[in-house]
Design a protein around this motif. Structure first.
Motif, PDB file in Angstrom:
ATOM      1  N   MET A  22     -18.805   2.736  -2.171  1.00  0.00           N
ATOM      2  CA  MET A  22     -17.928   3.661  -2.889  1.00  0.00           C
ATOM      3  C   MET A  22     -16.532   3.080  -3.080  1.00  0.00           C
ATOM      4  SD  MET A  22     -19.074   7.400  -1.591  1.00  0.00           S
ATOM      5  CE  MET A  22     -18.131   8.224  -2.837  1.00  0.00           C
ATOM      6  N   ASN A  23     -16.141   2.133  -2.228  1.00  0.00           N
ATOM      7  CA  ASN A  23     -14.836   1.482  -2.352  1.00  0.00           C
ATOM      8  C   ASN A  23     -14.911   0.224  -3.216  1.00  0.00           C
ATOM      9  OD1 ASN A  23     -12.040   1.141  -1.723  1.00  0.00           O
ATOM     10  ND2 ASN A  23     -12.610  -0.389  -0.213  1.00  0.00           N
ATOM     11  N   ASN A  24     -16.098  -0.164  -3.626  1.00  0.00           N
ATOM     12  CA  ASN A  24     -16.274  -1.406  -4.371  1.00  0.00           C
ATOM     13  C   ASN A  24     -15.494  -1.448  -5.676  1.00  0.00           C
ATOM     14  OD1 ASN A  24     -17.480  -3.691  -3.524  1.00  0.00           O
ATOM     15  ND2 ASN A  24     -19.511  -3.210  -4.310  1.00  0.00           N
ATOM     16  N   ASP A  25     -15.415  -0.347  -6.389  1.00  0.00           N
ATOM     17  CA  ASP A  25     -14.756  -0.377  -7.696  1.00  0.00           C
ATOM     18  C   ASP A  25     -13.255  -0.147  -7.602  1.00  0.00           C
ATOM     19  OD1 ASP A  25     -15.445   2.129  -6.823  1.00  0.00           O
ATOM     20  OD2 ASP A  25     -15.679   2.975  -8.825  1.00  0.00           O
ATOM     21  N   LYS A  26     -12.768   0.647  -6.659  1.00  0.00           N
ATOM     22  CA  LYS A  26     -11.330   0.914  -6.605  1.00  0.00           C
ATOM     23  C   LYS A  26     -10.568   0.022  -5.640  1.00  0.00           C
ATOM     24  CE  LYS A  26     -12.597   5.145  -4.307  1.00  0.00           C
ATOM     25  NZ  LYS A  26     -12.339   6.504  -4.033  1.00  0.00           N
ATOM     26  N   LYS A  27     -11.234  -0.573  -4.665  1.00  0.00           N
ATOM     27  CA  LYS A  27     -10.629  -1.501  -3.708  1.00  0.00           C
ATOM     28  C   LYS A  27      -9.363  -0.953  -3.046  1.00  0.00           C
ATOM     29  CE  LYS A  27     -13.468  -4.958  -4.230  1.00  0.00           C
ATOM     30  NZ  LYS A  27     -14.428  -5.264  -3.240  1.00  0.00           N
ATOM     31  N   ASN A  28      -9.483   0.195  -2.427  1.00  0.00           N
ATOM     32  CA  ASN A  28      -8.378   0.795  -1.686  1.00  0.00           C
ATOM     33  C   ASN A  28      -8.161  -0.009  -0.408  1.00  0.00           C
ATOM     34  OD1 ASN A  28      -6.883   2.497   0.126  1.00  0.00           O
ATOM     35  ND2 ASN A  28      -7.435   4.249  -1.138  1.00  0.00           N
ATOM     36  N   PRO A  29      -6.950  -0.539  -0.162  1.00  0.00           N
ATOM     37  CA  PRO A  29      -6.726  -1.369   1.028  1.00  0.00           C
ATOM     38  C   PRO A  29      -6.867  -0.609   2.347  1.00  0.00           C
ATOM     39  CG  PRO A  29      -4.680  -1.049  -0.186  1.00  0.00           C
ATOM     40  CD  PRO A  29      -5.768  -0.462  -1.014  1.00  0.00           C
ATOM     41  N   PHE A  30      -6.582   0.695   2.351  1.00  0.00           N
ATOM     42  CA  PHE A  30      -6.727   1.498   3.568  1.00  0.00           C
ATOM     43  C   PHE A  30      -8.205   1.627   3.938  1.00  0.00           C
ATOM     44  CE2 PHE A  30      -6.762   5.648   5.851  1.00  0.00           C
ATOM     45  CZ  PHE A  30      -5.927   5.293   6.896  1.00  0.00           C
ATOM     46  N   ILE A  31      -9.037   1.866   2.950  1.00  0.00           N
ATOM     47  CA  ILE A  31     -10.481   1.971   3.207  1.00  0.00           C
ATOM     48  C   ILE A  31     -11.030   0.615   3.641  1.00  0.00           C
ATOM     49  CG2 ILE A  31     -12.730   2.510   2.193  1.00  0.00           C
ATOM     50  CD1 ILE A  31     -11.270   4.385   0.250  1.00  0.00           C
ATOM     51  N   MET A  82       0.845  -1.171   0.000  1.00  0.00           N
ATOM     52  CA  MET A  82       0.000   0.000   0.000  1.00  0.00           C
ATOM     53  C   MET A  82       0.893   1.237   0.000  1.00  0.00           C
ATOM     54  SD  MET A  82      -2.985   1.209   2.595  1.00  0.00           S
ATOM     55  CE  MET A  82      -2.041   0.792   3.999  1.00  0.00           C
ATOM     56  N   THR A  83       0.546   2.179  -0.830  1.00  0.00           N
ATOM     57  CA  THR A  83       1.350   3.384  -0.967  1.00  0.00           C
ATOM     58  C   THR A  83       0.772   4.520  -0.122  1.00  0.00           C
ATOM     59  OG1 THR A  83       0.068   4.192  -2.852  1.00  0.00           O
ATOM     60  CG2 THR A  83       1.919   2.715  -3.346  1.00  0.00           C
ATOM     61  N   GLN A  84       1.562   5.552  -0.006  1.00  0.00           N
ATOM     62  CA  GLN A  84       1.115   6.756   0.703  1.00  0.00           C
ATOM     63  C   GLN A  84      -0.055   7.398  -0.032  1.00  0.00           C
ATOM     64  OE1 GLN A  84       2.392   7.289   3.618  1.00  0.00           O
ATOM     65  NE2 GLN A  84       1.210   9.110   4.063  1.00  0.00           N
ATOM     66  N   GLN A  85      -0.093   7.251  -1.344  1.00  0.00           N
ATOM     67  CA  GLN A  85      -1.197   7.796  -2.148  1.00  0.00           C
ATOM     68  C   GLN A  85      -2.509   7.075  -1.808  1.00  0.00           C
ATOM     69  OE1 GLN A  85      -0.958  10.471  -4.049  1.00  0.00           O
ATOM     70  NE2 GLN A  85      -3.143  10.381  -4.500  1.00  0.00           N
ATOM     71  N   ASP A  86      -2.455   5.756  -1.593  1.00  0.00           N
ATOM     72  CA  ASP A  86      -3.659   5.015  -1.187  1.00  0.00           C
ATOM     73  C   ASP A  86      -4.200   5.533   0.137  1.00  0.00           C
ATOM     74  OD1 ASP A  86      -3.620   3.351  -3.399  1.00  0.00           O
ATOM     75  OD2 ASP A  86      -2.473   1.773  -2.386  1.00  0.00           O
ATOM     76  N   ILE A  87      -3.291   5.818   1.063  1.00  0.00           N
ATOM     77  CA  ILE A  87      -3.710   6.334   2.368  1.00  0.00           C
ATOM     78  C   ILE A  87      -4.349   7.708   2.227  1.00  0.00           C
ATOM     79  CG2 ILE A  87      -2.868   7.118   4.622  1.00  0.00           C
ATOM     80  CD1 ILE A  87      -0.803   4.853   4.465  1.00  0.00           C
ATOM     81  N   GLN A  88      -3.726   8.590   1.446  1.00  0.00           N
ATOM     82  CA  GLN A  88      -4.275   9.931   1.260  1.00  0.00           C
ATOM     83  C   GLN A  88      -5.629   9.884   0.557  1.00  0.00           C
ATOM     84  OE1 GLN A  88      -3.222  12.757   2.576  1.00  0.00           O
ATOM     85  NE2 GLN A  88      -1.568  11.606   3.546  1.00  0.00           N
ATOM     86  N   ASP A  89      -5.758   9.018  -0.443  1.00  0.00           N
ATOM     87  CA  ASP A  89      -7.031   8.904  -1.160  1.00  0.00           C
ATOM     88  C   ASP A  89      -8.122   8.283  -0.294  1.00  0.00           C
ATOM     89  OD1 ASP A  89      -5.788   9.970  -3.381  1.00  0.00           O
ATOM     90  OD2 ASP A  89      -5.499   8.025  -4.379  1.00  0.00           O
ATOM     91  N   GLY A  90      -7.745   7.446   0.667  1.00  0.00           N
ATOM     92  CA  GLY A  90      -8.729   6.719   1.452  1.00  0.00           C
ATOM     93  C   GLY A  90      -9.129   7.338   2.766  1.00  0.00           C
ATOM     94  N   LYS A  91      -8.512   8.428   3.148  1.00  0.00           N
ATOM     95  CA  LYS A  91      -8.823   9.016   4.455  1.00  0.00           C
ATOM     96  C   LYS A  91     -10.279   9.466   4.562  1.00  0.00           C
ATOM     97  CE  LYS A  91      -4.365  10.626   6.119  1.00  0.00           C
ATOM     98  NZ  LYS A  91      -3.577  11.802   6.500  1.00  0.00           N
ATOM     99  N   GLY A  92     -10.804  10.073   3.533  1.00  0.00           N
ATOM    100  CA  GLY A  92     -12.174  10.592   3.587  1.00  0.00           C
ATOM    101  C   GLY A  92     -13.200   9.496   3.790  1.00  0.00           C
TER     102      GLY A  92
END
Length: 109
Positions: A29-38, A1-11
């Motif tokens: 809302m996370n169903n299509d992008k599957k951000n691991p932080f979210i 997981m990258t820092q960008q994933d964390i920044q994108d997933g905070k909200g």
């Protein structure tokens, strides 16, 4: 997981801690992008809110304001702890029950 994933997933991670409706919103809302932080925070918040409703049912059977206020205070501390971790960008489980929630809800998110 990258820092960008964390920044994108905070909200959406913060939204997931706003109750059952917040979990549903964050999940879809996370169903299509599957951000691991979210996904991590959805599992944590789902476990916390299920635990809240189960223990609230038990705590309400006692006719003692001390028991119910201790229950609400401990739950509020866990939610605030989790929200502080989200805002600071850490994937840290809540104390005592967080690892259990990650194992049980491993297919959620």
């Amino acid at each position: 997981m990258t820092q960008q994933d964390i920044q994108d997933g905070k909200g959406l991670s913060v939204v997931s801690y706003l109750g059952i409706i917040g979990i549903i919103i964050a999940y879809f809302m996370n169903n299509d992008k599957k951000n691991p932080f979210i996904s991590f925070n959805i599992r944590q918040s789902l476990g916390l809110w299920i635990m809240f409703h189960l223990f609230a049912f038990i705590a309400s059977s006692f006719d003692s304001w001390m028991i119910t206020s201790a229950f609400y205070l401990s739950f509020a501390i866990l939610i605030i702890y989790a929200l502080i971790n989200v805002v600071s960008g850490k994937m840290q489980t809540v104390p005592i029950v967080g690892d259990f929630f990650q194992r049980i809800f491993s297919n959620v998110g």
